[in-house]
Each structure stands twice: as C-alpha cells, then as structure tokens.
Design a protein around this motif. Structure first.
Motif, mmCIF file in Angstrom:
data_model
loop_
_atom_site.group_PDB
_atom_site.id
_atom_site.type_symbol
_atom_site.label_atom_id
_atom_site.label_comp_id
_atom_site.label_asym_id
_atom_site.label_seq_id
_atom_site.Cartn_x
_atom_site.Cartn_y
_atom_site.Cartn_z
ATOM 1 N N ALA A 198 0.843 -1.223 -0.028
ATOM 2 C CA ALA A 198 -0.034 -0.077 0.097
ATOM 3 C C ALA A 198 0.793 1.375 0.162
ATOM 4 O O ALA A 198 2.006 1.378 0.486
ATOM 5 C CB ALA A 198 -0.818 -0.189 1.197
ATOM 6 N N PRO A 199 0.372 2.462 -0.710
ATOM 7 C CA PRO A 199 1.222 3.387 -0.700
ATOM 8 C C PRO A 199 1.424 3.920 0.766
ATOM 9 O O PRO A 199 0.471 3.682 1.582
ATOM 10 C CB PRO A 199 0.345 4.601 -1.389
ATOM 11 C CG PRO A 199 -0.654 3.561 -2.132
ATOM 12 C CD PRO A 199 -0.882 2.484 -1.342
ATOM 13 N N LEU A 200 2.513 4.740 1.129
ATOM 14 C CA LEU A 200 2.818 5.399 2.311
ATOM 15 C C LEU A 200 1.855 6.529 2.473
ATOM 16 O O LEU A 200 1.135 6.834 3.704
ATOM 17 C CB LEU A 200 4.246 5.609 2.207
ATOM 18 C CG LEU A 200 4.438 6.692 3.754
ATOM 19 C CD1 LEU A 200 4.426 5.900 4.944
ATOM 20 C CD2 LEU A 200 6.038 7.027 3.848
ATOM 21 N N LEU A 201 1.696 7.468 1.326
ATOM 22 C CA LEU A 201 0.943 8.587 1.569
ATOM 23 C C LEU A 201 -0.045 8.563 -0.037
ATOM 24 O O LEU A 201 0.517 8.274 -1.016
ATOM 25 C CB LEU A 201 1.621 9.861 1.326
ATOM 26 C CG LEU A 201 1.088 11.290 1.457
ATOM 27 C CD1 LEU A 201 0.308 11.318 2.578
ATOM 28 C CD2 LEU A 201 2.121 12.437 1.274
ATOM 29 N N PHE A 240 -2.697 8.285 5.315
ATOM 30 C CA PHE A 240 -1.114 8.160 5.654
ATOM 31 C C PHE A 240 -0.920 6.964 6.466
ATOM 32 O O PHE A 240 -1.611 6.289 7.477
ATOM 33 C CB PHE A 240 -0.801 9.313 6.581
ATOM 34 C CG PHE A 240 0.811 9.476 6.635
ATOM 35 C CD1 PHE A 240 1.696 9.439 5.447
ATOM 36 C CD2 PHE A 240 1.328 9.389 7.909
ATOM 37 C CE1 PHE A 240 2.876 9.611 5.610
ATOM 38 C CE2 PHE A 240 2.648 9.552 8.280
ATOM 39 C CZ PHE A 240 3.521 9.538 7.109
ATOM 40 N N ASP A 241 0.131 6.215 5.819
ATOM 41 C CA ASP A 241 0.537 4.744 6.355
ATOM 42 C C ASP A 241 -0.943 4.040 6.743
ATOM 43 O O ASP A 241 -0.949 3.214 7.778
ATOM 44 C CB ASP A 241 1.384 5.153 7.564
ATOM 45 C CG ASP A 241 2.101 3.684 8.151
ATOM 46 O OD1 ASP A 241 2.232 2.829 7.173
ATOM 47 O OD2 ASP A 241 2.524 3.958 9.214
ATOM 48 N N GLY A 242 -1.885 3.824 5.545
ATOM 49 C CA GLY A 242 -2.877 2.956 5.773
ATOM 50 C C GLY A 242 -4.120 3.544 6.505
ATOM 51 O O GLY A 242 -5.031 3.063 6.543
ATOM 52 N N ARG A 243 -4.028 4.863 7.018
ATOM 53 C CA ARG A 243 -5.006 5.506 7.960
ATOM 54 C C ARG A 243 -5.495 6.821 7.404
ATOM 55 O O ARG A 243 -4.638 7.521 7.155
ATOM 56 C CB ARG A 243 -4.573 5.665 9.308
ATOM 57 C CG ARG A 243 -4.028 4.397 10.148
ATOM 58 C CD ARG A 243 -3.549 4.512 11.504
ATOM 59 N NE ARG A 243 -3.066 3.340 12.282
ATOM 60 C CZ ARG A 243 -1.968 3.024 12.049
ATOM 61 N NH1 ARG A 243 -1.056 3.660 11.173
ATOM 62 N NH2 ARG A 243 -1.485 1.928 12.725
ATOM 63 N N PRO A 244 -6.661 6.901 7.347
ATOM 64 C CA PRO A 244 -7.446 8.185 6.972
ATOM 65 C C PRO A 244 -6.778 9.436 7.988
ATOM 66 O O PRO A 244 -6.873 9.110 9.228
ATOM 67 C CB PRO A 244 -8.904 8.006 7.102
ATOM 68 C CG PRO A 244 -9.223 6.734 6.849
ATOM 69 C CD PRO A 244 -7.854 5.897 7.690
ATOM 70 N N VAL A 245 -6.393 10.463 7.549
ATOM 71 C CA VAL A 245 -5.928 11.460 8.274
ATOM 72 C C VAL A 245 -6.567 12.764 7.796
ATOM 73 O O VAL A 245 -7.025 13.007 6.791
ATOM 74 C CB VAL A 245 -4.306 11.628 8.440
ATOM 75 C CG1 VAL A 245 -3.807 10.620 9.098
ATOM 76 C CG2 VAL A 245 -3.854 12.026 7.160
#
Length: 265
Positions: free
Chosen positions: A10-13, A71-76
């Motif tokens: 998965a993408p980092l960002l 970011f890193d798999g989590r919505p921010v």
C-alpha cells in the motif's frame, strides 16, 4: 502493509479525489495521488496546474474542500502544518524559511530545541543541540565548517542542505521539496540532488516539485503531471522521456499516452 487482495504494498501517502476551492476558483478537481515508501516522486505541471496547492494540502497548510488523505494506511485530517509534521510529513519551501542571523544548529532545531524545564521555564541545552546537529549532518553527509556558522554566511546550496537537514531532523517519513535547485549555481545543483537521493537510504520518501527536467530525470523514480488542477499523466521514469514529460506539462500526450496510469488504487 499490503493492499488487501492485490499483494501490492500500500502507498505510504495517498490522496483520494482531492478538490480545493478558493471562492469561485477550483484549484484542484478530483486529484488522486500516491507515494510509495522510499520513492522519489517528481511532480510537474505549468504555473497554475495545482502542484503547490496539492503539496500544501499534503503538508497541512490547506484543508481540502473535498476528498481524503490516507497516511500509512489510515485516513488523516491535517488542520495545520504542525499536524502533518507530527505525523512525519515535512515541507521545504522554495524560500527555505531559514533565519539567516542564527547558526546552523539553531536553525535545525528552531522551535524544537532539546532542553529541560527549570522553575517552570524551558532551558535550551545548546551543547546537546550542537552535538545532535553535527551528528545529523554527518549522517546526511552534509559538510560545513562548523555548526556555529551563521546561515547567512552559507552558499545557496549549503542553505538548501541545512533546510533539508532541519526537515529530516525529527524522523520525517515524507519530505516535500518545492523547486530545491531553482536558485542554485550549477556546481551546487548536483550536490543537492545527491543529498535528496541519499535520503532514500535513510528510509525517507521524497516529493520533488520541479520545472527542471534534468533534476527530475536524475533523481526521481516516477513522475506525475497535473494540468489545470487535474491528474494528467503518471509513469515510472524508465517508461517515459523528457520530451514526453514536457508535453504533459503543456497538456499533450501524443503517441505515448499508454504510459500514463490512473492513480486511483
């Protein structure tokens, strides 16, 4: 971390369908973006294409009108540059925002100086600041006479290096750079590009905004183009060439359109 069902990392960002309005003006219109771990991504486009707006959203300066950042798999959701910085995203602006009348080590840790509380006041540990600054510069292979030099005494390339050192001093995972070589003498450009390339060895992902094709093709792994606030094209460097990327900036794809990829994952 892998995308479920694809086996791909998965993408980092990632930015999904990012739209940004400034009154009646649409600066970004449904833009999708992704950055992999350890990747140097070149972002190109003519003036007004939306590059700086997108980067300011990713770095927390602007809040998107629509869309989502992951970011890193989590919505921010970043409400300020401090939010993005705390997550591990730093931006080095074209004007560098360095304090010329302060030393190298003071600039690197400005606002985040090591120290301790004494009678309710924060006391900066300057000895430790100097040591940490020197260790960090050595790690990045940045050579200066002394960390006690005033920044205004440095060359343009050295100032750019100090700005990069400041951006990476607190374990940044993503560093966004806006035209880092635009104001440099030719002999300094290569040193800064080598420094950017070396950041990969420290696990940092880089976003490079640049109009200089030499820079993009020297240091980047992939290039994406924006045109009039929208995704236009995207390809690994090995699958494109300078003339094609220049065409993307102008809004043309020509015979190589097949190398452009939809960024929606």
């Amino acid at each position: 971390m892998e995308n479920a069902g694809t086996g791909r990392e998965a993408p980092l960002l990632e930015a999904r369908n990012i739209t940004k309005y400034f009154g009646a003006i649409t600066a970004l219109d449904g833009v999708n973006f992704h950055l992999s771990r350890g990747e140097v991504l070149g972002v190109v486009g003519d003036n007004g294409a939306g590059k700086s707006t997108l980067m300011k959203i990713l770095s927390g300066l602007y809040v998107p009108s629509e869309g989502q950042i992951v970011f890193d798999g989590r919505p921010v959701r970043f409400s300020s540059p401090r939010d993005a910085r705390n997550a591990g995203i730093e931006m080095v602006y074209q004007d560098l925002a360095l304090a010329g009348n302060m030393t190298i080590f003071e600039n690197i840790y400005l606002g985040r100086e090591p120290g301790q509380k004494f009678l309710g006041l924060s006391v900066v540990d300057q000895k430790r600041s100097r040591e940490m600054a020197q260790e960090h510069l050595d790690r990045l292979k940045i050579h200066v006479k002394s960390v006690d030099q005033l920044v205004e005494e440095l060359s343009g390339g050295q100032q750019q290096a100090v700005a990069i050192a400041r951006a990476t001093a607190f374990d940044a995972r993503v560093v966004i750079m806006d035209e880092p070589t635009a104001a440099l003498a030719i002999k300094e450009v290569g040193k800064v590009l080598d420094l950017i390339s070396g950041l990969k060895d420290h696990g940092v992902s880089i976003i490079l905004i640049s109009h200089r094709m030499d820079d993009v093709f020297y240091v980047c792994d992939r290039v994406m183009a924006l045109f009039h606030g929208r995704n236009f094209a995207d390809a690994p460097l090995k699958d494109t060439n300078r003339n094609e990327v220049i065409g993307w900036i102008m809004g043309t794809k020509g015979h190589s359109e097949a190398v452009a990829h939809d960024q929606v994952r």
